[in-house]
Scaffold this active site. Structure first.
Site, PDB file in Angstrom:
ATOM      1  N   ARG A  49      -6.916 -13.463  -7.649  1.00  0.00           N
ATOM      2  CA  ARG A  49      -6.697 -12.923  -5.852  1.00  0.00           C
ATOM      3  C   ARG A  49      -7.161 -13.467  -4.974  1.00  0.00           C
ATOM      4  O   ARG A  49      -6.914 -13.385  -4.156  1.00  0.00           O
ATOM      5  CB  ARG A  49      -7.980 -11.823  -6.206  1.00  0.00           C
ATOM      6  CG  ARG A  49      -8.933 -10.989  -4.892  1.00  0.00           C
ATOM      7  CD  ARG A  49      -7.968 -10.285  -4.591  1.00  0.00           C
ATOM      8  NE  ARG A  49      -8.082  -9.860  -3.092  1.00  0.00           N
ATOM      9  CZ  ARG A  49      -8.359  -8.641  -2.963  1.00  0.00           C
ATOM     10  NH1 ARG A  49      -8.216  -7.566  -3.611  1.00  0.00           N
ATOM     11  NH2 ARG A  49      -9.115  -8.438  -0.834  1.00  0.00           N
TER      12      ARG A  49
ATOM     13  N   TYR B 107      -5.153 -15.912  -1.204  1.00  0.00           N
ATOM     14  CA  TYR B 107      -4.925 -15.055  -0.357  1.00  0.00           C
ATOM     15  C   TYR B 107      -6.013 -16.491   0.425  1.00  0.00           C
ATOM     16  O   TYR B 107      -6.026 -17.274   1.557  1.00  0.00           O
ATOM     17  CB  TYR B 107      -4.404 -14.358  -0.449  1.00  0.00           C
ATOM     18  CG  TYR B 107      -4.007 -13.749   1.410  1.00  0.00           C
ATOM     19  CD1 TYR B 107      -3.331 -13.861   1.954  1.00  0.00           C
ATOM     20  CD2 TYR B 107      -5.240 -12.850   1.984  1.00  0.00           C
ATOM     21  CE1 TYR B 107      -3.442 -13.760   2.954  1.00  0.00           C
ATOM     22  CE2 TYR B 107      -5.448 -11.911   2.589  1.00  0.00           C
ATOM     23  CZ  TYR B 107      -4.677 -12.659   3.406  1.00  0.00           C
ATOM     24  OH  TYR B 107      -3.789 -11.932   5.082  1.00  0.00           O
TER      25      TYR B 107
ATOM     26  N   ASN C 187      -8.455  -4.822   7.959  1.00  0.00           N
ATOM     27  CA  ASN C 187      -7.785  -3.884   7.521  1.00  0.00           C
ATOM     28  C   ASN C 187      -6.712  -2.424   8.863  1.00  0.00           C
ATOM     29  O   ASN C 187      -7.500  -1.590   8.892  1.00  0.00           O
ATOM     30  CB  ASN C 187      -8.304  -2.708   6.360  1.00  0.00           C
ATOM     31  CG  ASN C 187      -9.057  -3.302   5.194  1.00  0.00           C
ATOM     32  OD1 ASN C 187      -9.529  -4.003   5.244  1.00  0.00           O
ATOM     33  ND2 ASN C 187      -7.567  -3.293   4.583  1.00  0.00           N
TER      34      ASN C 187
ATOM     35  N   ARG D 189       0.187  -2.211   0.283  1.00  0.00           N
ATOM     36  CA  ARG D 189      -0.697  -2.662  -0.262  1.00  0.00           C
ATOM     37  C   ARG D 189      -0.968  -0.862   0.137  1.00  0.00           C
ATOM     38  O   ARG D 189      -0.895  -0.326  -0.039  1.00  0.00           O
ATOM     39  CB  ARG D 189      -1.311  -2.974   1.575  1.00  0.00           C
ATOM     40  CG  ARG D 189      -1.359  -4.304   1.607  1.00  0.00           C
ATOM     41  CD  ARG D 189      -1.200  -5.309   2.622  1.00  0.00           C
ATOM     42  NE  ARG D 189       0.218  -4.796   3.748  1.00  0.00           N
ATOM     43  CZ  ARG D 189      -0.249  -5.239   4.571  1.00  0.00           C
ATOM     44  NH1 ARG D 189      -0.667  -6.005   5.213  1.00  0.00           N
ATOM     45  NH2 ARG D 189       1.092  -5.430   5.767  1.00  0.00           N
TER      46      ARG D 189
ATOM     47  N   VAL E 117      -8.265   1.578  -8.018  1.00  0.00           N
ATOM     48  CA  VAL E 117      -7.947   0.522  -8.530  1.00  0.00           C
ATOM     49  C   VAL E 117      -9.934   0.211  -8.860  1.00  0.00           C
ATOM     50  O   VAL E 117     -10.285   0.650  -8.074  1.00  0.00           O
ATOM     51  CB  VAL E 117      -8.187  -0.096  -8.173  1.00  0.00           C
ATOM     52  CG1 VAL E 117      -8.370  -1.777  -8.340  1.00  0.00           C
ATOM     53  CG2 VAL E 117      -6.628  -0.620  -8.398  1.00  0.00           C
TER      54      VAL E 117
ATOM     55  N   ARG F  51     -14.223  -0.477   2.205  1.00  0.00           N
ATOM     56  CA  ARG F  51     -13.305  -1.414   3.970  1.00  0.00           C
ATOM     57  C   ARG F  51     -13.396  -0.479   5.247  1.00  0.00           C
ATOM     58  O   ARG F  51     -13.886  -0.108   4.932  1.00  0.00           O
ATOM     59  CB  ARG F  51     -11.912  -0.719   3.680  1.00  0.00           C
ATOM     60  CG  ARG F  51     -11.761  -1.912   1.863  1.00  0.00           C
ATOM     61  CD  ARG F  51     -11.380  -2.789   1.814  1.00  0.00           C
ATOM     62  NE  ARG F  51     -10.388  -4.063   1.348  1.00  0.00           N
ATOM     63  CZ  ARG F  51     -11.450  -4.454   0.499  1.00  0.00           C
ATOM     64  NH1 ARG F  51     -13.059  -3.801   0.058  1.00  0.00           N
ATOM     65  NH2 ARG F  51     -11.345  -5.018  -1.144  1.00  0.00           N
TER      66      ARG F  51
HETATM   67  N1  LIG Z   1      -2.758  -6.300   8.405  1.00  0.00           N
HETATM   68  C1  LIG Z   1      -4.118  -6.041   8.331  1.00  0.00           C
HETATM   69  O1  LIG Z   1      -4.405  -5.585   8.100  1.00  0.00           O
HETATM   70  C2  LIG Z   1      -4.080  -7.828   8.454  1.00  0.00           C
HETATM   71  C3  LIG Z   1      -5.689  -8.058   6.763  1.00  0.00           C
HETATM   72  C4  LIG Z   1      -5.551  -9.597   6.753  1.00  0.00           C
HETATM   73  C5  LIG Z   1      -5.407 -10.943   8.036  1.00  0.00           C
HETATM   74  N2  LIG Z   1      -3.966  -9.857   7.852  1.00  0.00           N
HETATM   75  C6  LIG Z   1      -2.811 -11.262   8.449  1.00  0.00           C
HETATM   76  O2  LIG Z   1      -2.130 -10.946  10.174  1.00  0.00           O
HETATM   77  C7  LIG Z   1      -1.068 -11.799   9.066  1.00  0.00           C
HETATM   78  C8  LIG Z   1       0.047 -10.236   9.728  1.00  0.00           C
HETATM   79  O3  LIG Z   1      -0.110  -9.091   9.158  1.00  0.00           O
HETATM   80  P1  LIG Z   1       0.724  -8.280   8.551  1.00  0.00           P
HETATM   81  O4  LIG Z   1      -0.142  -6.868   8.286  1.00  0.00           O
HETATM   82  O5  LIG Z   1       1.685  -7.866  10.195  1.00  0.00           O
HETATM   83  O6  LIG Z   1       1.662  -8.834   7.246  1.00  0.00           O
HETATM   84  P2  LIG Z   1       3.762  -9.006   7.211  1.00  0.00           P
HETATM   85  O7  LIG Z   1       3.676  -8.899   5.527  1.00  0.00           O
HETATM   86  O8  LIG Z   1       3.711  -6.820   7.670  1.00  0.00           O
HETATM   87  O9  LIG Z   1       3.453  -9.377   7.650  1.00  0.00           O
HETATM   88  C9  LIG Z   1       4.265 -11.382   7.667  1.00  0.00           C
HETATM   89  C10 LIG Z   1       5.007 -11.412   7.394  1.00  0.00           C
HETATM   90  O10 LIG Z   1       5.225 -12.846   7.505  1.00  0.00           O
HETATM   91  C11 LIG Z   1       6.390 -13.311   7.201  1.00  0.00           C
HETATM   92  N3  LIG Z   1       6.500 -14.769   6.423  1.00  0.00           N
HETATM   93  C12 LIG Z   1       5.636 -14.809   5.054  1.00  0.00           C
HETATM   94  N4  LIG Z   1       6.366 -15.909   4.523  1.00  0.00           N
HETATM   95  C13 LIG Z   1       6.761 -16.145   5.776  1.00  0.00           C
HETATM   96  C14 LIG Z   1       7.082 -17.792   6.116  1.00  0.00           C
HETATM   97  N5  LIG Z   1       7.170 -18.837   5.133  1.00  0.00           N
HETATM   98  N6  LIG Z   1       7.589 -17.974   7.198  1.00  0.00           N
HETATM   99  C15 LIG Z   1       8.572 -16.569   7.877  1.00  0.00           C
HETATM  100  N7  LIG Z   1       8.039 -15.601   8.102  1.00  0.00           N
HETATM  101  C16 LIG Z   1       7.058 -15.787   6.416  1.00  0.00           C
HETATM  102  C17 LIG Z   1       7.154 -12.233   5.934  1.00  0.00           C
HETATM  103  O11 LIG Z   1       7.947 -11.733   5.661  1.00  0.00           O
HETATM  104  C18 LIG Z   1       5.848 -11.258   7.050  1.00  0.00           C
HETATM  105  O12 LIG Z   1       6.992 -10.292   7.916  1.00  0.00           O
HETATM  106  C19 LIG Z   1      -0.757 -11.963   8.024  1.00  0.00           C
HETATM  107  O13 LIG Z   1      -1.162 -13.328   8.445  1.00  0.00           O
HETATM  108  C20 LIG Z   1      -2.043 -11.726   7.586  1.00  0.00           C
HETATM  109  O14 LIG Z   1      -2.114 -12.760   6.688  1.00  0.00           O
HETATM  110  C21 LIG Z   1      -3.172  -8.539   8.211  1.00  0.00           C
END
Ligand SMILES: NC(=O)c1ccc[n+]([C@@H]2O[C@H](COP(=O)([O-])OP(=O)(O)OC[C@H]3O[C@@H](n4cnc5c(N)ncnc54)[C@H](O)[C@@H]3O)[C@@H](O)[C@H]2O)c1
Length: 335
Positions: free
Chosen positions: A133, A136, A165, A184, A202, A209
């Site tokens: 887990r 990341y 979130n 998710r 789970v 959250r």
């Molecule tokens: N949404 C949330 O609540 C949340 C929470 C914590 C962190 N984040 C961070 O915010 C960012 C966006 O999150 P999200 O929820 O929009 O996720 P998401 O999965 O919708 O978007 C992430 C995108 O990154 C792309 N990706 C992954 N590896 C790649 C690579 N090597 N090259 C190009 N593209 C790549 C995926 O195809 C995807 O479209 C992420 O970095 C995530 O870790 C989001």
């Protein structure tokens, strides 16, 4: 604006926009063929959102998760440093890991210093390596430290964001409709509600959250663009202070709101059942963050930003979106 991603499902509605070009390639491919260098040289600001960020993936392909959040991103960070370009790095509130309170259960949550998450004071507590887990969160944490180090040593302009979130329309796929695997939590519950299946908690759904509207999150980004001097060199928790609930409470609230939105009172009777982390995610070594209580003072004092949208409004908007797109409305009408 120029983007790089192999996937475009969530932004299809933006693809025809005059001011946006999407290169359908991963960031490592873009670095290898030179198109990333060209884009960064032209940019005022680089926003790195790329990551594999779904707990199911942490269990089944942790090495790809680490690569996407850390190794693929390193050349972009180096480019920004070389060209002195402002980098906004999307990290995660998962970097805090488990709270210190969770290791002293006899204390409960009596001392906020042991669980409220502040960017400059709170330790980042990762679990054992055998619990996948944490792959990341550890990758994101290491990248944060690298970005911070280059800010310190070479004055690279940067901002690190730790999202809490973000919920909203299009946030995830629905298995069997537009994706496969386990999405998710929000999309897992919506799938169950769409398909008249039990909602699965789970490990009892006791984890808590803090839910944040995507609209508040976008406003935070806009506040950074408006105040680049205040935003650079900073780490910001971005989340909605009052919007904390357990995953079990989330399931109950979503069931209620879905029944309202769909005008289908039967949905209120769908069972909510417990499963173990191993039953749900497999043997990959599942563990959870117990609680995420945000201290957002930094964003409020430096950016003048705070989240405004409450949980029920966020859930109603998001559930309505998924209901409109995916629900079989003829079935309800027939009943
Ligand atoms: N949404 C949330 O609540 C949340 C929470 C914590 C962190 N984040 C961070 O915010 C960012 C966006 O999150 P999200 O929820 O929009 O996720 P998401 O999965 O919708 O978007 C992430 C995108 O990154 C792309 N990706 C992954 N590896 C790649 C690579 N090597 N090259 C190009 N593209 C790549 C995926 O195809 C995807 O479209 C992420 O970095 C995530 O870790 C989001």
């Amino acid at each position: 604006m120029v983007g790089f991603d192999l996937e475009a499902g969530k932004i299809e509605h933006l693809l025809g926009h005059d001011n946006f070009t999407l290169h359908r390639k991963s960031i490592d491919e873009a670095v290898a063929d030179g198109s990333m260098q060209e884009a960064v040289a032209w940019a005022d600001v680089v926003v790195n959102l790329a990551a594999i960020c779904n707990p199911y993936e942490y269990a089944i392909r942790p090495s790809a998760v680490i690569k996407s959040s850390l190794f693929d991103a390193l050349p972009i960070v180096d480019l920004c440093c070389e060209l002195n370009t402002w980098l906004i790095q999307f990290s995660t509130c998962e970097v805090y890991g488990r709270t210190v309170s969770s290791y002293v259960p006899e204390e409960g949550y009596s001392d906020p210093d042991l669980y409220v998450q502040s960017e400059s004071r709170t330790p980042l507590v990762m679990g054992p390596v055998s619990k996948q887990r944490w792959c990341y969160a550890s990758a994101k944490q290491t990248l944060e430290r690298y970005v911070y180090a280059l800010g310190f040593e070479r004055q690279m302009p940067f901002t690190i964001i730790r999202p809490y979130n973000f919920f909203g329309p299009r946030m995830d796929f629905i298995p069997g409709r537009d994706g496969t695997g386990i999405p998710r939590v929000l999309a897992c519950f919506i799938t169950a509600l769409l398909d008249d299946e039990p909602l699965l908690l789970v490990d009892g759904g006791t984890a808590r959250r803090t839910i944040t509207s995507i609209h508040d999150a976008i406003d935070a980004m806009m506040a950074m663009f408006d105040r680049p001097h205040a935003a650079t060199g900073q780490i910001f928790n971005i989340g909605a202070d009052g919007n904390e609930l357990t995953i079990s409470e989330l399931a109950h609230r979503m069931r209620e709101i879905y029944a309202d939105v769909s005008c289908d009172p039967r949905k209120r009777n769908l069972p909510i059942l417990n499963v173990t982390g191993e039953e749900f995610y497999g043997k990959g070594g599942y563990e959870d963050c117990d609680r995420r209580v945000i201290d957002s003072t930094n964003a409020t004092s430096l950016l003048g930003w705070s989240a405004k949208i409450g949980i029920d409004e966020i859930l109603r908007e998001t559930i309505s979106y998924y209901y409109e797109i995916y629900a079989d409305k003829t079935a309800v009408a027939t009943r």
